[in-house]
Scaffold this motif. Structure first.
Motif, PDB file in Angstrom:
ATOM      1  N   ASN A  48       0.746  -1.284  -0.123  1.00  0.00           N
ATOM      2  CA  ASN A  48       0.017  -0.007   0.152  1.00  0.00           C
ATOM      3  C   ASN A  48       0.808   1.385  -0.002  1.00  0.00           C
ATOM      4  N   GLY A  49       2.180   1.164  -0.169  1.00  0.00           N
ATOM      5  CA  GLY A  49       2.888   2.421  -0.558  1.00  0.00           C
ATOM      6  C   GLY A  49       4.025   2.811   0.565  1.00  0.00           C
ATOM      7  N   ALA A  50       4.226   2.029   1.442  1.00  0.00           N
ATOM      8  CA  ALA A  50       5.056   2.233   2.608  1.00  0.00           C
ATOM      9  C   ALA A  50       6.380   2.232   2.133  1.00  0.00           C
ATOM     10  N   GLU A  51       7.534   2.879   2.522  1.00  0.00           N
ATOM     11  CA  GLU A  51       8.857   2.598   2.168  1.00  0.00           C
ATOM     12  C   GLU A  51       9.420   1.350   2.807  1.00  0.00           C
ATOM     13  N   THR A  52      10.616   0.801   2.223  1.00  0.00           N
ATOM     14  CA  THR A  52      11.070  -0.351   2.877  1.00  0.00           C
ATOM     15  C   THR A  52      11.509  -0.022   4.284  1.00  0.00           C
ATOM     16  N   GLY A  53      12.087   1.060   4.701  1.00  0.00           N
ATOM     17  CA  GLY A  53      12.631   1.108   5.674  1.00  0.00           C
ATOM     18  C   GLY A  53      11.541   1.227   6.893  1.00  0.00           C
ATOM     19  N   ARG A  54      10.123   1.707   6.629  1.00  0.00           N
ATOM     20  CA  ARG A  54       9.116   1.726   7.391  1.00  0.00           C
ATOM     21  C   ARG A  54       8.606   0.390   7.710  1.00  0.00           C
ATOM     22  N   VAL A  55       8.760  -0.309   6.687  1.00  0.00           N
ATOM     23  CA  VAL A  55       8.168  -1.940   6.585  1.00  0.00           C
ATOM     24  C   VAL A  55       9.058  -2.647   7.754  1.00  0.00           C
ATOM     25  N   GLU A  56      10.474  -2.488   7.703  1.00  0.00           N
ATOM     26  CA  GLU A  56      11.563  -3.236   8.167  1.00  0.00           C
ATOM     27  C   GLU A  56      11.301  -2.823   9.850  1.00  0.00           C
ATOM     28  N   SER A  57      11.260  -1.567  10.134  1.00  0.00           N
ATOM     29  CA  SER A  57      11.298  -0.910  11.492  1.00  0.00           C
ATOM     30  C   SER A  57       9.880  -1.476  12.200  1.00  0.00           C
ATOM     31  N   THR A  58       8.890  -1.468  11.408  1.00  0.00           N
ATOM     32  CA  THR A  58       7.570  -1.561  11.828  1.00  0.00           C
ATOM     33  C   THR A  58       7.602  -3.304  12.345  1.00  0.00           C
ATOM     34  N   VAL A  59       7.804  -3.916  11.318  1.00  0.00           N
ATOM     35  CA  VAL A  59       7.981  -5.547  11.797  1.00  0.00           C
ATOM     36  C   VAL A  59       8.899  -5.949  12.756  1.00  0.00           C
ATOM     37  N   GLU A  60       9.988  -5.380  13.026  1.00  0.00           N
ATOM     38  CA  GLU A  60      10.985  -5.511  14.092  1.00  0.00           C
ATOM     39  C   GLU A  60      10.357  -5.144  15.214  1.00  0.00           C
ATOM     40  N   TYR A  61       9.717  -3.847  15.262  1.00  0.00           N
ATOM     41  CA  TYR A  61       9.206  -3.429  16.619  1.00  0.00           C
ATOM     42  C   TYR A  61       8.181  -4.333  17.109  1.00  0.00           C
ATOM     43  N   ILE A  62       7.173  -4.673  16.240  1.00  0.00           N
ATOM     44  CA  ILE A  62       6.126  -5.692  16.696  1.00  0.00           C
ATOM     45  C   ILE A  62       6.741  -6.974  17.118  1.00  0.00           C
ATOM     46  N   GLY A  63       8.024  -7.470  16.478  1.00  0.00           N
ATOM     47  CA  GLY A  63       8.538  -8.822  16.980  1.00  0.00           C
ATOM     48  C   GLY A  63       9.218  -8.633  18.475  1.00  0.00           C
ATOM     49  N   ALA A  64       9.778  -7.293  18.673  1.00  0.00           N
ATOM     50  CA  ALA A  64      10.529  -7.300  19.823  1.00  0.00           C
ATOM     51  C   ALA A  64       9.220  -7.147  21.070  1.00  0.00           C
ATOM     52  N   ALA A  65       8.457  -6.341  20.730  1.00  0.00           N
ATOM     53  CA  ALA A  65       7.114  -6.208  21.621  1.00  0.00           C
ATOM     54  C   ALA A  65       6.354  -7.456  22.135  1.00  0.00           C
ATOM     55  N   ALA A  66       6.517  -8.421  21.025  1.00  0.00           N
ATOM     56  CA  ALA A  66       6.158  -9.835  21.195  1.00  0.00           C
ATOM     57  C   ALA A  66       6.936 -10.760  21.859  1.00  0.00           C
ATOM     58  N   GLY A  67       7.998 -10.269  22.072  1.00  0.00           N
ATOM     59  CA  GLY A  67       9.129 -11.308  22.973  1.00  0.00           C
ATOM     60  C   GLY A  67       9.929 -12.053  22.004  1.00  0.00           C
ATOM     61  N   VAL A  68      10.041 -11.671  20.622  1.00  0.00           N
ATOM     62  CA  VAL A  68      10.485 -12.507  19.493  1.00  0.00           C
ATOM     63  C   VAL A  68      11.503 -11.655  18.980  1.00  0.00           C
ATOM     64  N   PRO A  69      12.844 -11.705  18.927  1.00  0.00           N
ATOM     65  CA  PRO A  69      13.736 -10.678  18.145  1.00  0.00           C
ATOM     66  C   PRO A  69      13.862 -10.847  16.776  1.00  0.00           C
ATOM     67  N   ILE A  70      13.077 -10.333  15.942  1.00  0.00           N
ATOM     68  CA  ILE A  70      12.922 -10.366  14.783  1.00  0.00           C
ATOM     69  C   ILE A  70      13.798  -9.513  13.801  1.00  0.00           C
ATOM     70  N   SER A  71      14.290 -10.110  12.595  1.00  0.00           N
ATOM     71  CA  SER A  71      15.090  -9.254  11.522  1.00  0.00           C
ATOM     72  C   SER A  71      14.271  -9.592  10.243  1.00  0.00           C
ATOM     73  N   CYS A  72      14.121  -8.284   9.834  1.00  0.00           N
ATOM     74  CA  CYS A  72      13.277  -8.068   8.591  1.00  0.00           C
ATOM     75  C   CYS A  72      14.199  -7.656   7.319  1.00  0.00           C
ATOM     76  N   HIS A  73      13.881  -7.883   6.234  1.00  0.00           N
ATOM     77  CA  HIS A  73      14.566  -7.312   4.809  1.00  0.00           C
ATOM     78  C   HIS A  73      13.694  -7.377   3.959  1.00  0.00           C
ATOM     79  N   ALA A  74      13.264  -6.112   3.504  1.00  0.00           N
ATOM     80  CA  ALA A  74      12.012  -5.881   2.615  1.00  0.00           C
ATOM     81  C   ALA A  74      12.841  -5.362   1.276  1.00  0.00           C
ATOM     82  N   GLU A  75      12.208  -6.086   0.219  1.00  0.00           N
ATOM     83  CA  GLU A  75      12.491  -5.410  -1.287  1.00  0.00           C
ATOM     84  C   GLU A  75      11.100  -5.016  -1.719  1.00  0.00           C
ATOM     85  N   MET A  76      11.207  -4.601  -3.010  1.00  0.00           N
ATOM     86  CA  MET A  76       9.812  -4.367  -3.869  1.00  0.00           C
ATOM     87  C   MET A  76       8.802  -5.451  -4.057  1.00  0.00           C
ATOM     88  N   THR A  77       9.595  -6.585  -4.273  1.00  0.00           N
ATOM     89  CA  THR A  77       8.930  -7.876  -4.650  1.00  0.00           C
ATOM     90  C   THR A  77       8.771  -8.907  -3.545  1.00  0.00           C
TER      91      THR A  77
END
Length: 254
Positions: free
Chosen positions: A21-50
């Protein structure tokens, strides 16, 4: 407490909604990692356009989500952002987060057609104020912009071929603006064309590509920039074809 696999799967769904829906990849990665950390699971995320890659730092398995970008809907991005902030701040629990993400996935908020048409007309009028245009050209830009927008939306719902629908919108705008000038109704076809093209211009894609490049997300930034260039090229080609057609038909008569 949710399992590690459940958190990874949910994070992947969140990232997909944002990227589609148009979010930049940096926002995608940070949001995913914040949610993972808040859920108690250390998450790493890498986003590309596809694609989006999500994994837990404690496991070697990687969760891959394929993404097909479509029309931007920043309302969806805002809903996910608000939801993730509420979860990371402890205002909602994981179950509520999961349920709300499912609701956002299944529902697509959109504006009504009267709102879209009015918006396209108003966006088409705004640049005319910079040109000190006549009142007649100002009003004509409103309707020409709506015509180009509707033509683009009409073809876009009937074909999956990229850039064709946006090219048709540009062609209709070039055709109408040139015709109005040839008939003596409009003063400046050029001003009307420049203004009426605004609803078709990929402003979000251009802005996001610059943000990606500044943030050193080079691949995503270049992909977005190339897509914006292709859209602009399709619009320009359509305008040229439409204007040339009217000039060819009426050139001998006027």
């Amino acid at each position: 407490m949710p399992s590690e696999k459940q958190v990874i799967a949910l994070c992947g769904r969140v990232g997909k909604i944002l990227l589609e829906n148009g979010a930049e990849t940096g926002r995608v990665e940070s949001t995913v990692e914040y949610i993972g950390a808040a859920a108690g699971v250390p998450i790493s995320c890498h986003a590309e356009m596809t694609a989006i890659f999500v994994d837990a730092d404690t496991d070697t398995a990687t969760h891959l989500i394929k993404v097909r970008t479509k029309d931007f809907n920043l309302r969806q991005v805002d809903r996910i952002n608000s939801l993730s902030r509420a979860f990371t701040s402890g205002m909602i629990d994981y179950t509520t987060l999961e349920n709300q993400v499912a609701v956002i996935e299944s529902s697509r908020r959109d504006y009504s057609w009267p709102q879209k048409i009015l918006g396209a007309g108003l966006v088409s009028v705004a640049p005319m104020l910079l040109f000190q245009a006549t009142w007649a050209d100002l009003g004509l830009a409103f309707f020409v912009g709506i015509g180009g927008y509707l033509a683009s939306q009409w073809l876009g719902r009937r074909t999956t071929t990229p850039y064709i629908s946006i090219g048709l919108g540009g062609m209709v705008i070039g055709l109408l603006a040139t015709l109005l000038q040839r008939l003596g109704v409009a003063t400046s076809a050029d001003n009307i064309i420049i203004s009426a093209l605004m609803p078709l211009v990929p402003g979000v894609a251009i802005t996001n590509s610059l943000r990606e490049l500044i943030a050193r997300h080079t691949i995503s930034g270049l992909v977005r920039a190339m897509d914006a260039i292709m859209v602009a090229g399709a619009i320009g080609a359509g305008v040229v074809v439409g204007s040339a057609f009217i000039s060819l038909i009426m050139g001998g008569a006027l």
